[in-house]
Design a protein around this motif. Structure first.
Motif, PDB file in Angstrom:
ATOM      1  N   LEU A 274       0.844  -1.188   0.000  1.00  0.00           N
ATOM      2  CA  LEU A 274       0.000   0.000   0.000  1.00  0.00           C
ATOM      3  C   LEU A 274       0.879   1.238   0.000  1.00  0.00           C
ATOM      4  CD1 LEU A 274      -2.439  -1.154   2.847  1.00  0.00           C
ATOM      5  CD2 LEU A 274      -2.767  -1.425   0.381  1.00  0.00           C
ATOM      6  N   SER A 275       0.490   2.240  -0.762  1.00  0.00           N
ATOM      7  CA  SER A 275       1.231   3.503  -0.771  1.00  0.00           C
ATOM      8  C   SER A 275       0.268   4.651  -1.046  1.00  0.00           C
ATOM      9  CB  SER A 275       2.350   3.485  -1.820  1.00  0.00           C
ATOM     10  OG  SER A 275       1.824   3.256  -3.113  1.00  0.00           O
ATOM     11  N   VAL A 276       0.709   5.849  -0.692  1.00  0.00           N
ATOM     12  CA  VAL A 276      -0.112   7.043  -0.875  1.00  0.00           C
ATOM     13  C   VAL A 276       0.198   7.638  -2.242  1.00  0.00           C
ATOM     14  CG1 VAL A 276      -0.646   9.343   0.015  1.00  0.00           C
ATOM     15  CG2 VAL A 276      -0.112   7.482   1.605  1.00  0.00           C
ATOM     16  N   PRO A 277      -0.807   7.838  -3.091  1.00  0.00           N
ATOM     17  CA  PRO A 277      -0.563   8.450  -4.401  1.00  0.00           C
ATOM     18  C   PRO A 277       0.081   9.823  -4.257  1.00  0.00           C
ATOM     19  CG  PRO A 277      -2.786   7.536  -4.283  1.00  0.00           C
ATOM     20  CD  PRO A 277      -2.227   7.484  -2.890  1.00  0.00           C
ATOM     21  N   GLU A 278       0.931  10.171  -5.178  1.00  0.00           N
ATOM     22  CA  GLU A 278       1.634  11.457  -5.130  1.00  0.00           C
ATOM     23  C   GLU A 278       0.637  12.607  -5.136  1.00  0.00           C
ATOM     24  OE1 GLU A 278       5.116  13.882  -7.587  1.00  0.00           O
ATOM     25  OE2 GLU A 278       4.574  11.812  -8.127  1.00  0.00           O
ATOM     26  N   GLY A 279       0.856  13.544  -4.240  1.00  0.00           N
ATOM     27  CA  GLY A 279      -0.002  14.716  -4.161  1.00  0.00           C
ATOM     28  C   GLY A 279      -1.247  14.538  -3.321  1.00  0.00           C
ATOM     29  N   SER A 280      -1.441  13.349  -2.735  1.00  0.00           N
ATOM     30  CA  SER A 280      -2.640  13.116  -1.933  1.00  0.00           C
ATOM     31  C   SER A 280      -2.499  13.787  -0.568  1.00  0.00           C
ATOM     32  CB  SER A 280      -2.873  11.620  -1.740  1.00  0.00           C
ATOM     33  OG  SER A 280      -3.156  10.991  -2.965  1.00  0.00           O
ATOM     34  N   ALA A 281      -3.565  14.415  -0.126  1.00  0.00           N
ATOM     35  CA  ALA A 281      -3.581  15.042   1.195  1.00  0.00           C
ATOM     36  C   ALA A 281      -4.070  14.029   2.224  1.00  0.00           C
ATOM     37  CB  ALA A 281      -4.490  16.262   1.186  1.00  0.00           C
ATOM     38  N   PRO A 282      -3.625  14.139   3.466  1.00  0.00           N
ATOM     39  CA  PRO A 282      -4.126  13.236   4.504  1.00  0.00           C
ATOM     40  C   PRO A 282      -5.640  13.367   4.633  1.00  0.00           C
ATOM     41  CG  PRO A 282      -2.200  14.427   5.284  1.00  0.00           C
ATOM     42  CD  PRO A 282      -2.601  15.053   3.977  1.00  0.00           C
ATOM     43  N   PRO A 283      -6.348  12.262   4.835  1.00  0.00           N
ATOM     44  CA  PRO A 283      -7.806  12.334   4.967  1.00  0.00           C
ATOM     45  C   PRO A 283      -8.208  13.063   6.247  1.00  0.00           C
ATOM     46  CG  PRO A 283      -7.017  10.139   5.515  1.00  0.00           C
ATOM     47  CD  PRO A 283      -5.841  10.886   4.971  1.00  0.00           C
ATOM     48  N   ARG A 284      -9.311  13.762   6.173  1.00  0.00           N
ATOM     49  CA  ARG A 284      -9.819  14.465   7.346  1.00  0.00           C
ATOM     50  C   ARG A 284     -10.910  13.620   7.983  1.00  0.00           C
ATOM     51  NH1 ARG A 284     -13.808  18.265   8.739  1.00  0.00           N
ATOM     52  NH2 ARG A 284     -14.732  18.099   6.664  1.00  0.00           N
ATOM     53  N   PRO A 285     -10.735  13.216   9.250  1.00  0.00           N
ATOM     54  CA  PRO A 285     -11.746  12.375   9.891  1.00  0.00           C
ATOM     55  C   PRO A 285     -12.989  13.172  10.261  1.00  0.00           C
ATOM     56  CG  PRO A 285      -9.957  12.842  11.420  1.00  0.00           C
ATOM     57  CD  PRO A 285      -9.560  13.429  10.107  1.00  0.00           C
ATOM     58  N   VAL A 286     -14.149  12.592  10.001  1.00  0.00           N
ATOM     59  CA  VAL A 286     -15.422  13.203  10.383  1.00  0.00           C
ATOM     60  C   VAL A 286     -16.274  12.137  11.056  1.00  0.00           C
ATOM     61  CG1 VAL A 286     -15.417  14.950   8.558  1.00  0.00           C
ATOM     62  CG2 VAL A 286     -16.438  12.723   8.113  1.00  0.00           C
ATOM     63  N   LEU A 287     -17.136  12.571  11.951  1.00  0.00           N
ATOM     64  CA  LEU A 287     -18.022  11.647  12.657  1.00  0.00           C
ATOM     65  C   LEU A 287     -19.307  11.488  11.860  1.00  0.00           C
ATOM     66  CD1 LEU A 287     -18.773   9.891  15.051  1.00  0.00           C
ATOM     67  CD2 LEU A 287     -19.538  11.946  16.254  1.00  0.00           C
TER      68      LEU A 287
ATOM     69  N   ILE B 235      -1.820   0.582  -4.956  1.00  0.00           N
ATOM     70  CA  ILE B 235      -1.439  -0.761  -4.563  1.00  0.00           C
ATOM     71  C   ILE B 235      -0.589  -1.400  -5.670  1.00  0.00           C
ATOM     72  CG2 ILE B 235      -3.465  -1.096  -3.095  1.00  0.00           C
ATOM     73  CD1 ILE B 235      -4.616  -2.889  -5.302  1.00  0.00           C
ATOM     74  N   THR B 236       0.376  -2.187  -5.238  1.00  0.00           N
ATOM     75  CA  THR B 236       1.152  -3.017  -6.164  1.00  0.00           C
ATOM     76  C   THR B 236       1.214  -4.410  -5.572  1.00  0.00           C
ATOM     77  OG1 THR B 236       3.207  -2.350  -5.066  1.00  0.00           O
ATOM     78  CG2 THR B 236       2.574  -1.137  -7.047  1.00  0.00           C
ATOM     79  N   ARG B 237       1.394  -5.404  -6.415  1.00  0.00           N
ATOM     80  CA  ARG B 237       1.491  -6.769  -5.917  1.00  0.00           C
ATOM     81  C   ARG B 237       2.744  -6.904  -5.046  1.00  0.00           C
ATOM     82  NH1 ARG B 237      -1.793 -10.596  -7.657  1.00  0.00           N
ATOM     83  NH2 ARG B 237      -0.296 -12.154  -6.902  1.00  0.00           N
ATOM     84  N   ALA B 238       2.603  -7.586  -3.936  1.00  0.00           N
ATOM     85  CA  ALA B 238       3.711  -7.701  -2.987  1.00  0.00           C
ATOM     86  C   ALA B 238       4.907  -8.398  -3.613  1.00  0.00           C
ATOM     87  CB  ALA B 238       3.248  -8.445  -1.739  1.00  0.00           C
ATOM     88  N   ASP B 239       4.681  -9.442  -4.412  1.00  0.00           N
ATOM     89  CA  ASP B 239       5.810 -10.153  -5.016  1.00  0.00           C
ATOM     90  C   ASP B 239       6.520  -9.267  -6.042  1.00  0.00           C
ATOM     91  OD1 ASP B 239       3.712 -10.090  -6.773  1.00  0.00           O
ATOM     92  OD2 ASP B 239       3.698 -12.241  -7.210  1.00  0.00           O
ATOM     93  N   ALA B 240       5.748  -8.402  -6.748  1.00  0.00           N
ATOM     94  CA  ALA B 240       6.379  -7.491  -7.707  1.00  0.00           C
ATOM     95  C   ALA B 240       7.231  -6.462  -6.990  1.00  0.00           C
ATOM     96  CB  ALA B 240       5.315  -6.791  -8.554  1.00  0.00           C
TER      97      ALA B 240
END
Length: 265
Positions: free
Chosen positions: A230-243, A257-262
């Motif tokens: 798992l990785s964060v796409p370039e330029g993505s901002a942290p998510p803001r939590p809401v209730l 996402i990329t395959r773990a073996d790759a």
């Protein structure tokens, strides 16, 4: 506002869908011979009825509704936040994946054995629940008598909400509370003061499903890390939590996402 108000049609439709789903399961179970009932929660609820009245059966429906929400929504929301935490903390993800290579040695996770053996992976889930408790405000309690709280005197029948999110980010108990640090929950880590970490509540009304939830989340997390990085796409901002019933990101979360073996190759 009552549910019959015209602008609540989506809620009414959602409730009908959920009630129909539960009713189908219930009726299918009742059509089976008693000795053919599987040993699951629905069977336990049906067997615990004091009588065979319609009221008693409605209690079973109500409990199924409660369990469906508490057992599905909270687990799914926690795994969303866990995915973000590991995607944005690649070193923690690397350590967790290394543990998976050592313990199950590439085999599929097993409910009976793996959760107890995957110490670090469980720590990442517990730290996720500290940073993003899916129940950030615990169910209210009403005082039965007047109490003194600091400089305030609160009369009887005062309604309290427990601010779990605030407590989990208190620097008195958690150094650098905004930092994702699974080692806080390592076996040799300093003990967290009682009541400072209450992701599943505390006391006589602690969440009955906490062990089932941790087992399910650990197995699912293990299966994901065995297959994907798992990785964060370039330029993505942290998510803001809401209730919104539970603590959710304000926008749909997108991770790369990329395959773990790759990735290993």
């Amino acid at each position: 506002m009552p549910d019959w108000m015209p602008w609540k049609h989506e809620k009414r439709r959602a409730l009908r869908t959920l009630k129909d789903l539960i009713e189908r399961h219930l009726q299918n179970r009742l059509k089976l011979a008693r000795d053919a009932w599987p040993d699951d929660l629905l069977t336990r609820l049906l067997e615990s009825r004091e009588d065979a009245s319609a009221f008693s059966l409605q209690n079973v429906r109500d409990e199924c509704m409660r369990v469906f929400l508490a057992g599905h929504e909270t687990t799914a929301a926690t795994l969303v936040w866990w995915a973000w935490c590991l995607a944005s903390n690649p070193e923690a993800q690397r350590v967790a994946r290394g543990e998976l290579h050592r313990v199950p040695q590439g085999s599929a996770p097993a409910v009976e054995t793996l959760p107890a053996e995957l110490d670090y992976l469980a720590q990442t889930i517990k730290e996720t629940l500290r940073r993003y408790p899916v129940a950030p405000l615990l169910i209210s309690r009403r005082t039965i008598r007047a109490i003194q709280l600091g400089e305030w005197t609160l009369p009887a029948r005062t309604l309290f909400m427990i601010p779990v999110h605030l407590m989990h980010h208190d620097p008195r108990w958690f150094l650098d509370p905004e930092v994702f640090r699974p080692e806080r929950f390592a076996p040799d880590a300093p003990e967290v003061p009682r009541g400072a970490y209450i992701a599943f509540g505390a006391g006589p009304r602690v969440c009955l499903g906490q062990h089932l939830a941790m087992t399910a989340m650990t197995v699912i997390a293990a299966m994901l890390l065995q297959r994907f990085v798992l990785s964060v796409p370039e330029g993505s901002a942290p998510p803001r939590p809401v209730l919104n019933v539970t603590l959710r990101p304000d926008q749909p979360m997108h991770l790369a996402i990329t395959r773990a073996d790759a990735a290993i190759a």
